[in-house]
Design a protein around this motif. Structure first.
Motif, PDB file in Angstrom:
ATOM      1  N   SER A 176       0.849  -1.186   0.000  1.00  0.00           N
ATOM      2  CA  SER A 176       0.000   0.000   0.000  1.00  0.00           C
ATOM      3  C   SER A 176       0.886   1.239   0.000  1.00  0.00           C
ATOM      4  O   SER A 176       2.101   1.159   0.235  1.00  0.00           O
ATOM      5  N   PHE A 177       0.280   2.395  -0.248  1.00  0.00           N
ATOM      6  CA  PHE A 177       1.034   3.654  -0.235  1.00  0.00           C
ATOM      7  C   PHE A 177       1.690   3.855   1.122  1.00  0.00           C
ATOM      8  O   PHE A 177       2.863   4.226   1.216  1.00  0.00           O
ATOM      9  N   GLU A 178       0.935   3.606   2.196  1.00  0.00           N
ATOM     10  CA  GLU A 178       1.455   3.807   3.544  1.00  0.00           C
ATOM     11  C   GLU A 178       2.636   2.872   3.826  1.00  0.00           C
ATOM     12  O   GLU A 178       3.634   3.286   4.425  1.00  0.00           O
ATOM     13  N   GLU A 179       2.524   1.622   3.404  1.00  0.00           N
ATOM     14  CA  GLU A 179       3.605   0.658   3.622  1.00  0.00           C
ATOM     15  C   GLU A 179       4.855   1.048   2.839  1.00  0.00           C
ATOM     16  O   GLU A 179       5.982   0.922   3.336  1.00  0.00           O
ATOM     17  N   THR A 180       4.640   1.518   1.622  1.00  0.00           N
ATOM     18  CA  THR A 180       5.769   1.945   0.790  1.00  0.00           C
ATOM     19  C   THR A 180       6.494   3.124   1.422  1.00  0.00           C
ATOM     20  O   THR A 180       7.727   3.146   1.495  1.00  0.00           O
ATOM     21  N   GLN A 181       5.726   4.112   1.882  1.00  0.00           N
ATOM     22  CA  GLN A 181       6.336   5.298   2.492  1.00  0.00           C
ATOM     23  C   GLN A 181       7.030   4.962   3.803  1.00  0.00           C
ATOM     24  O   GLN A 181       8.090   5.513   4.118  1.00  0.00           O
ATOM     25  N   ASP A 182       6.454   4.039   4.564  1.00  0.00           N
ATOM     26  CA  ASP A 182       7.083   3.612   5.818  1.00  0.00           C
ATOM     27  C   ASP A 182       8.419   2.939   5.540  1.00  0.00           C
ATOM     28  O   ASP A 182       9.405   3.158   6.258  1.00  0.00           O
ATOM     29  N   SER A 183       8.467   2.136   4.481  1.00  0.00           N
ATOM     30  CA  SER A 183       9.706   1.471   4.099  1.00  0.00           C
ATOM     31  C   SER A 183      10.764   2.483   3.658  1.00  0.00           C
ATOM     32  O   SER A 183      11.939   2.387   4.029  1.00  0.00           O
ATOM     33  N   ARG A 241      10.923   5.635   4.554  1.00  0.00           N
ATOM     34  CA  ARG A 241      11.342   6.404   5.725  1.00  0.00           C
ATOM     35  C   ARG A 241      12.403   5.647   6.519  1.00  0.00           C
ATOM     36  O   ARG A 241      13.403   6.227   6.970  1.00  0.00           O
ATOM     37  N   ASN A 263       3.643  13.479   2.483  1.00  0.00           N
ATOM     38  CA  ASN A 263       3.746  12.076   2.883  1.00  0.00           C
ATOM     39  C   ASN A 263       4.635  11.267   1.942  1.00  0.00           C
ATOM     40  O   ASN A 263       4.747  10.051   2.093  1.00  0.00           O
ATOM     41  N   GLU A 264       5.250  11.930   0.984  1.00  0.00           N
ATOM     42  CA  GLU A 264       6.032  11.256  -0.049  1.00  0.00           C
ATOM     43  C   GLU A 264       7.524  11.362   0.253  1.00  0.00           C
ATOM     44  O   GLU A 264       8.188  12.334  -0.079  1.00  0.00           O
ATOM     45  N   TYR A 265       8.048  10.304   0.858  1.00  0.00           N
ATOM     46  CA  TYR A 265       9.466  10.313   1.275  1.00  0.00           C
ATOM     47  C   TYR A 265      10.423  10.203   0.102  1.00  0.00           C
ATOM     48  O   TYR A 265      11.616  10.491   0.251  1.00  0.00           O
TER      49      TYR A 265
END
Length: 225
Positions: free
Chosen positions: A43-50, A52, A217-219
């Motif tokens: 997901s978008f959130e999982e991708t951004q968390d990775s 980060r 939110n886009e790392y």
């Protein structure tokens, strides 16, 4: 001859843009190969968390990484040079209804001594620069921040001259600059209540300036310089 020059210029711009995109894609592929399972659909959130997590690993200053300045460090708003921690905070969102940067900005810069663990001094001299549309000349002023609140999760400074508060919320990854405030009007524990009661039709409503650098939110924006 002029037409040939224009075509050549456009080709150069196109190649430059392509090279930058290829560089971003290459860094993205390196990160994803190390952290993401083959053919996994995140997901978008999982991708951004990775992303980060990888950005945090790439940062070398353990003192900043372990402090409430961690998010500002990841996003290149603070850095350590020799024995100083430098802050360069650009506020380009001047209202809650802004999804894109305004055409003018408010930049606050200052430095503190680099101690381990980081200590926020009682007083900080800073520079405030305003520039952009509606401002004929760059407006540079000096000010003094005085410490109002501090903990391992946040810091709150007030300037009598500018009648403003600078608030950094480490755990919540937020950065605010409140203009036109009275002493003791801004308290960290009351911010949630302040925002919940916000009324955009109230001319006296307190609206903080924010930074698109902190709100995005886009790392991947921080992968390439």
């Amino acid at each position: 001859m002029k037409i040939t020059f224009v075509i050549f210029t456009l080709l150069l711009i196109s190649c430059s843009s392509k090279e930058k995109k290829d560089k971003v894609d290459k860094q993205w592929n390196i990160l994803t190969e190390k952290t993401m399972p083959t053919k996994a659909k995140l997901s978008f959130e999982e991708t951004q968390d990775s992303l980060r997590k990888q950005l945090l690993k790439s940062k070398s200053n353990k003192n900043l990484k372990s402090s409430l300045l961690q998010e500002l460090y990841i996003r290149d708003l603070v850095n350590q040079v020799d024995n100083k921690i430098l802050f360069d905070l650009n506020f380009n969102l001047h209202g809650f209804d802004c999804g894109a940067p305004d055409c003018y900005s408010t930049n606050i810069s200052f430095e503190i001594a680099a101690k381990e663990p980081i200590e926020f001094p009682d007083k900080i001299n800073f520079e405030l620069l305003e520039q952009g549309c509606g401002i004929e000349n760059k407006n540079l002023t000096n000010g003094l921040f005085e410490l109002v609140e501090v903990s391992t999760k946040y810091v709150n400074y007030y300037s009598k001259k500018q009648q403003s508060n600078l608030v950094i919320l480490g755990e919540k990854k937020k950065l605010y600059y409140f203009p036109n405030t009275e002493p003791n009007a801004i308290k960290v524990k009351l911010l949630d209540q302040l925002f919940e009661q916000y009324d955009d039709e109230d001319p006296n409503a307190i609206v903080p300036y924010q930074s698109i650098t902190m709100t995005t939110n886009e790392y991947e924006n921080f992968l390439v310089k």
